[in-house]
Design a protein around this motif. Structure first.
Motif, PDB file in Angstrom:
ATOM      1  N   GLY A  26       3.982 -63.766  -4.167  1.00  0.00           N
ATOM      2  CA  GLY A  26       2.951 -64.489  -3.433  1.00  0.00           C
ATOM      3  C   GLY A  26       1.907 -65.162  -4.290  1.00  0.00           C
ATOM      4  O   GLY A  26       0.981 -65.794  -3.778  1.00  0.00           O
ATOM      5  N   VAL A  27       2.034 -65.027  -5.615  1.00  0.00           N
ATOM      6  CA  VAL A  27       1.081 -65.643  -6.546  1.00  0.00           C
ATOM      7  C   VAL A  27       1.718 -66.888  -7.147  1.00  0.00           C
ATOM      8  O   VAL A  27       2.875 -66.869  -7.582  1.00  0.00           O
ATOM      9  N   THR A  28       0.960 -67.983  -7.160  1.00  0.00           N
ATOM     10  CA  THR A  28       1.415 -69.239  -7.753  1.00  0.00           C
ATOM     11  C   THR A  28       0.520 -69.578  -8.932  1.00  0.00           C
ATOM     12  O   THR A  28      -0.709 -69.600  -8.807  1.00  0.00           O
ATOM     13  N   LEU A  29       1.140 -69.838 -10.083  1.00  0.00           N
ATOM     14  CA  LEU A  29       0.403 -70.205 -11.285  1.00  0.00           C
ATOM     15  C   LEU A  29       0.856 -71.593 -11.698  1.00  0.00           C
ATOM     16  O   LEU A  29       1.983 -71.783 -12.159  1.00  0.00           O
ATOM     17  N   ASP A  30      -0.023 -72.570 -11.506  1.00  0.00           N
ATOM     18  CA  ASP A  30       0.274 -73.969 -11.841  1.00  0.00           C
ATOM     19  C   ASP A  30      -0.290 -74.242 -13.232  1.00  0.00           C
ATOM     20  O   ASP A  30      -1.492 -74.437 -13.406  1.00  0.00           O
ATOM     21  N   LEU A  31       0.594 -74.240 -14.238  1.00  0.00           N
ATOM     22  CA  LEU A  31       0.143 -74.360 -15.624  1.00  0.00           C
ATOM     23  C   LEU A  31      -0.431 -75.738 -15.955  1.00  0.00           C
ATOM     24  O   LEU A  31      -1.497 -75.825 -16.561  1.00  0.00           O
ATOM     25  N   PRO A  32       0.236 -76.853 -15.582  1.00  0.00           N
ATOM     26  CA  PRO A  32      -0.342 -78.165 -15.904  1.00  0.00           C
ATOM     27  C   PRO A  32      -1.720 -78.386 -15.277  1.00  0.00           C
ATOM     28  O   PRO A  32      -2.604 -78.977 -15.898  1.00  0.00           O
ATOM     29  N   ARG A  33      -1.914 -77.919 -14.052  1.00  0.00           N
ATOM     30  CA  ARG A  33      -3.206 -78.108 -13.379  1.00  0.00           C
ATOM     31  C   ARG A  33      -4.182 -76.970 -13.673  1.00  0.00           C
ATOM     32  O   ARG A  33      -5.339 -77.028 -13.275  1.00  0.00           O
ATOM     33  N   HIS A  34      -3.705 -75.940 -14.329  1.00  0.00           N
ATOM     34  CA  HIS A  34      -4.529 -74.784 -14.681  1.00  0.00           C
ATOM     35  C   HIS A  34      -5.166 -74.188 -13.427  1.00  0.00           C
ATOM     36  O   HIS A  34      -6.377 -73.964 -13.364  1.00  0.00           O
ATOM     37  N   GLN A  35      -4.327 -73.911 -12.435  1.00  0.00           N
ATOM     38  CA  GLN A  35      -4.793 -73.350 -11.173  1.00  0.00           C
ATOM     39  C   GLN A  35      -3.931 -72.149 -10.786  1.00  0.00           C
ATOM     40  O   GLN A  35      -2.729 -72.125 -11.053  1.00  0.00           O
ATOM     41  N   ALA A  36      -4.589 -71.174 -10.161  1.00  0.00           N
ATOM     42  CA  ALA A  36      -3.877 -69.997  -9.676  1.00  0.00           C
ATOM     43  C   ALA A  36      -4.211 -69.801  -8.201  1.00  0.00           C
ATOM     44  O   ALA A  36      -5.359 -69.996  -7.776  1.00  0.00           O
ATOM     45  N   MET A  37      -3.200 -69.418  -7.419  1.00  0.00           N
ATOM     46  CA  MET A  37      -3.399 -69.180  -5.991  1.00  0.00           C
ATOM     47  C   MET A  37      -2.610 -67.947  -5.570  1.00  0.00           C
ATOM     48  O   MET A  37      -1.583 -67.624  -6.171  1.00  0.00           O
ATOM     49  N   ARG A  38      -3.109 -67.289  -4.522  1.00  0.00           N
ATOM     50  CA  ARG A  38      -2.345 -66.220  -3.895  1.00  0.00           C
ATOM     51  C   ARG A  38      -2.300 -66.472  -2.402  1.00  0.00           C
ATOM     52  O   ARG A  38      -3.353 -66.593  -1.764  1.00  0.00           O
ATOM     53  N   GLU A  39      -1.087 -66.573  -1.883  1.00  0.00           N
ATOM     54  CA  GLU A  39      -0.866 -66.893  -0.469  1.00  0.00           C
ATOM     55  C   GLU A  39      -1.656 -68.140  -0.070  1.00  0.00           C
ATOM     56  O   GLU A  39      -2.252 -68.208   0.998  1.00  0.00           O
ATOM     57  N   GLY A  40      -1.678 -69.136  -0.967  1.00  0.00           N
ATOM     58  CA  GLY A  40      -2.345 -70.397  -0.689  1.00  0.00           C
ATOM     59  C   GLY A  40      -3.841 -70.411  -0.922  1.00  0.00           C
ATOM     60  O   GLY A  40      -4.479 -71.456  -0.783  1.00  0.00           O
ATOM     61  N   LYS A  41      -4.419 -69.259  -1.297  1.00  0.00           N
ATOM     62  CA  LYS A  41      -5.864 -69.178  -1.520  1.00  0.00           C
ATOM     63  C   LYS A  41      -6.163 -69.297  -3.004  1.00  0.00           C
ATOM     64  O   LYS A  41      -5.600 -68.583  -3.836  1.00  0.00           O
ATOM     65  N   PHE A  42      -7.070 -70.210  -3.359  1.00  0.00           N
ATOM     66  CA  PHE A  42      -7.425 -70.467  -4.752  1.00  0.00           C
ATOM     67  C   PHE A  42      -8.062 -69.232  -5.386  1.00  0.00           C
ATOM     68  O   PHE A  42      -8.910 -68.568  -4.783  1.00  0.00           O
ATOM     69  N   LEU A  43      -7.667 -68.919  -6.615  1.00  0.00           N
ATOM     70  CA  LEU A  43      -8.210 -67.782  -7.349  1.00  0.00           C
ATOM     71  C   LEU A  43      -9.109 -68.296  -8.479  1.00  0.00           C
ATOM     72  O   LEU A  43      -8.627 -68.991  -9.377  1.00  0.00           O
TER      73      LEU A  43
END
Length: 219
Positions: free
Chosen positions: A131-148
């Protein structure tokens, strides 16, 4: 990602290092080729940002030494010379990419990130697990669609854990990959970073402690 910046213009080297650290990279810096040879003999770097015209030991020799270690480090060579022959010569001695000065910092970051992906087993630039998404190029992390709202160090620790794909990562490996050479091996920095990362990730916990071994990321 662990990066070595080798540049004899100290202000430029320090500026590059600070900029890369904002993208959660662990960055070491040295200002001559001799010091660079010492670093690459000790640490396993993902990328070496290397000025070609260095004092004490020429950048070409440093580039050859990087590849002679047998590791997976990639070399981004910097030079003030823009001639095609010069770029071809740099690539010929083992550089993986080439960037002429002056350069846009955004381009340097993009090239370092691309080389870092090539230095490791092929993985997508966007990591997704439990459920965790780590977008390396954008340097963003989310869990279940919620920004971390992660700090650069928390982001770096999360990347190392997610890249391990369920395998245990020791505190020593986290120090090597997410901190620079000035990190105290006896510090509790890893434990503190994991603790704050767990708090920001929320429940249910996805970072497991494996007693006596380290940490594992997974549901």
């Amino acid at each position: 990602m662990r990066v070595l910046v080798v540049e004899d213009e100290q202000l430029l080297a320090d500026t590059i290092a600070e900029g890369l650290r904002r993208f959660s990279m662990a960055v070491d810096v040295c200002y001559d080729g001799e010091a660079a040879l010492e670093r690459v003999g000790v640490h396993a770097y993902d990328v070496v940002v290397l000025d070609r015209d260095l004092p004490l030991v020429h950048g070409d020799e440093v580039c050859k030494a990087v590849h002679a270690t047998g590791g997976e480090a990639r070399v981004l060579m910097l030079t003030a010379a823009a001639e095609v022959d010069d770029r071809v010569a740099g690539l010929g001695i083992g550089a993986d990419d080439y960037l002429t000065k002056p350069f846009a910092f955004a381009e340097l970051v993009a090239r370092v990130q691309a080389l870092g992906r090539r230095a490791r087993p092929a993985l997508p630039p966007v990591l997704m697990r439990a459920g965790v998404t780590l977008d390396l190029p954008r340097h963003q992390a989310m869990r279940e669609g919620k920004f971390l709202p992660l700090s650069p160090k928390e982001f770096a620790v999360l990347e190392v854990l997610m890249r391990a794909e369920g395998n245990v990562v020791s505190p020593e490996e986290l120090l090597e990959k997410a901190w620079d050479e000035h990190a105290d091996p006896f510090t509790n920095a890893v434990r503190v970073a994991v603790m704050t990362l767990r708090r920001k990730l929320g429940a249910p916990q996805v970072i497991q402690t494996v007693p006596g071994a380290g940490y594992r990321f997974g549901s």
